[in-house]
Write a protein that holds these residues in place. Sequence first.
Motif, PDB file in Angstrom:
ATOM      1  N   THR A 280       0.842  -1.161  -0.040  1.00 22.30           N
ATOM      2  CA  THR A 280       0.028   0.041   0.009  1.00 22.30           C
ATOM      3  C   THR A 280       0.917   1.266  -0.022  1.00 22.30           C
ATOM      4  OG1 THR A 280      -0.038   0.352   2.478  1.00 22.30           O
ATOM      5  CG2 THR A 280      -1.735  -1.124   1.398  1.00 22.30           C
ATOM      6  N   GLY A 281       0.297   2.394  -0.319  1.00 18.69           N
ATOM      7  CA  GLY A 281       1.170   3.562   0.085  1.00 18.69           C
ATOM      8  C   GLY A 281       1.929   4.104   1.197  1.00 18.69           C
ATOM      9  N   ASP A 282       0.896   3.684   2.227  1.00 19.01           N
ATOM     10  CA  ASP A 282       1.386   3.686   3.594  1.00 19.01           C
ATOM     11  C   ASP A 282       2.538   2.737   3.947  1.00 19.01           C
ATOM     12  OD1 ASP A 282      -0.679   5.722   4.107  1.00 19.01           O
ATOM     13  OD2 ASP A 282      -1.846   4.433   5.406  1.00 19.01           O
ATOM     14  N   GLU A 283       2.423   1.431   3.525  1.00 18.86           N
ATOM     15  CA  GLU A 283       3.505   0.714   3.600  1.00 18.86           C
ATOM     16  C   GLU A 283       4.860   1.003   3.048  1.00 18.86           C
ATOM     17  OE1 GLU A 283       0.850  -3.440   4.066  1.00 18.86           O
ATOM     18  OE2 GLU A 283       1.305  -2.597   2.209  1.00 18.86           O
ATOM     19  N   ALA A 284       4.663   1.448   1.635  1.00 16.58           N
ATOM     20  CA  ALA A 284       5.546   1.781   0.819  1.00 16.58           C
ATOM     21  C   ALA A 284       6.440   3.018   1.384  1.00 16.58           C
ATOM     22  CB  ALA A 284       5.241   2.319  -0.452  1.00 16.58           C
TER      23      ALA A 284
END
Length: 79
Positions: free
Chosen positions: A13-17
């Motif tokens: 996800t964007g947050d994970e990245a």
Amino acid sequence: MCVGDSQVTIKLTGDEALVLSHWLEKLQMTDLSRVVDDPAVWAPLHRIAGTLDKALPELFAPDYDQQLEAARQRLRPED
């Protein structure tokens, strides 16, 4: 097919990245040999970090710190 010839795709996800990119940047700024005991791991770490750097325009946003902290909050498990 030999394992060395295959490719692996990882979806984040964007947050994970964003959170992973920040952590990898901090890791790369340390003495990798103290943290990662096998130099064979360094190349993939650098490749992942470079790929994330290219894919995340947030890294250059003026509110990067706030975006990073918000992503961390969303990813932390609730008690």
